[in-house]
Scaffold this motif. Structure first.
Motif, mmCIF file in Angstrom:
data_model
loop_
_atom_site.group_PDB
_atom_site.id
_atom_site.type_symbol
_atom_site.label_atom_id
_atom_site.label_comp_id
_atom_site.label_asym_id
_atom_site.label_seq_id
_atom_site.Cartn_x
_atom_site.Cartn_y
_atom_site.Cartn_z
ATOM 1 N N LEU A 80 -12.676 -3.368 8.424
ATOM 2 C CA LEU A 80 -11.920 -2.725 7.278
ATOM 3 C C LEU A 80 -10.285 -3.282 7.502
ATOM 4 O O LEU A 80 -9.594 -3.463 8.483
ATOM 5 C CB LEU A 80 -11.682 -1.113 7.745
ATOM 6 N N ASP A 81 -9.821 -3.687 6.212
ATOM 7 C CA ASP A 81 -8.711 -4.321 5.975
ATOM 8 C C ASP A 81 -7.799 -3.324 5.430
ATOM 9 O O ASP A 81 -7.806 -3.069 4.061
ATOM 10 C CB ASP A 81 -8.605 -5.557 5.272
ATOM 11 N N GLU A 82 -6.921 -2.944 6.036
ATOM 12 C CA GLU A 82 -6.070 -1.674 5.734
ATOM 13 C C GLU A 82 -6.612 -0.707 5.142
ATOM 14 O O GLU A 82 -6.157 -0.493 3.905
ATOM 15 C CB GLU A 82 -4.859 -2.425 5.104
ATOM 16 N N PRO A 83 -7.521 0.076 5.685
ATOM 17 C CA PRO A 83 -8.234 1.230 5.050
ATOM 18 C C PRO A 83 -7.393 2.392 4.597
ATOM 19 O O PRO A 83 -7.903 3.331 3.938
ATOM 20 C CB PRO A 83 -9.333 1.644 6.019
ATOM 21 N N LEU A 84 -6.199 2.345 5.305
ATOM 22 C CA LEU A 84 -5.196 3.753 5.327
ATOM 23 C C LEU A 84 -4.504 3.512 4.033
ATOM 24 O O LEU A 84 -3.644 4.563 3.695
ATOM 25 C CB LEU A 84 -4.537 3.866 6.473
ATOM 26 N N ASN A 85 -4.456 2.244 3.241
ATOM 27 C CA ASN A 85 -3.661 1.978 2.001
ATOM 28 C C ASN A 85 -4.053 3.547 1.035
ATOM 29 O O ASN A 85 -5.088 3.839 0.949
ATOM 30 C CB ASN A 85 -4.181 0.946 1.284
#
Length: 251
Positions: free
Chosen positions: A159-164
């Protein structure tokens, strides 16, 4: 286990990932942290074979990445990139159904539908599963994309920066869900994350990258350290222990 050995990626003759080696253990959350341009997202994309490496080796369960068949790899590793955009109008359920493509090839079975139901339930999207993505908020869409990855049912989830685009409440919910996927279902999660405190509170292992190289790696006690973080980010940190968690103050 995922083994990264002396991996390099170059753009225009510049090493954006420079001879990086790291082991990613099964059944844990490993977080990649570091400043912008450190090579975190590039490394994640190379592990998933979305982009090619210029040197070194990546092994997935002791098999070199280039030896994996595309279909088999898609059943082993799933990835969610920073920016997700589809040029077609889909409902949440239709999007999540894409996660089953490596198995169904577009012909969903009853078993596929069960995985879709479970992923939608995991991400608490039941009330909006028949709504179109363009009708949702950015945070709701992000949760739908994560549900698609969960439905893919792979051993490794990248997951690449899933909190975006997520507010504080939904960020916490996502991290708790990821923790549950590891603790309850034995998944292995690798996450690129900018929020140091989420990395501190939810990770098992942290890899800090800077200028394309591994600057430090280890457990929470080793990495969430004033001197280590000061060196990585070039700002002053204060570390406080609160309810068995290490919290960083850097404002």
């Amino acid at each position: 286990m995922i083994k990264v050995k002396d991996v390099t990626k170059q753009y225009n003759g510049v090493n954006v990932v420079d001879r990086v080696s790291v082991d990613i253990e099964k059944g844990k959350i490993t977080s990649f942290i570091g400043p912008n341009g450190a090579g975190k997202s590039t490394l994640l994309s190379m592990i998933s074979r979305l982009i090619t490496k210029n040197g070194g080796d990546i092994l997935i369960d002791d098999q070199k990445l280039e030896h994996w068949d595309n279909s088999q790899l898609a059943q082993k590793i799933s990835i969610l990139n920073q920016s997700n955009y589809l040029n077609i109008r889909l409902t949440v359920r239709e999007l999540v159904g894409f996660g089953r493509f490596p198995y169904s090839k577009g012909n969903l079975t009853d078993a596929d539908e069960r995985f879709i139901d479970e992923a939608i339930g995991y991400m608490q999207l039941e009330s909006m599963e028949h709504r179109y993505l363009d009708e949702l908020s950015g945070g709701q869409r992000q949760r739908a994309y994560i549900a698609m990855v969960i439905a893919q049912d792979t051993d490794y989830i990248l997951l690449d920066e899933p909190l975006n685009n997520l507010d504080m409440r939904h960020s916490v919910e996502i991290m708790k869900i990821l923790r549950g996927l590891v603790n309850d279902l034995g998944k292995t999660i690798v996450i690129v994350i900018h929020d140091i405190n989420f990395a501190s509170c939810y990770s098992d292992y942290i890899v800090a990258l800077k200028d394309g190289k591994v600057a430090a790696e280890g457990n929470i006690e080793k990495i969430i350290d004033k001197h280590v973080l000061n060196e990585i980010y070039d700002i002053d940190f204060t570390i406080q222990d609160i309810e068995d968690m290490r919290v960083c103050v850097y404002f």
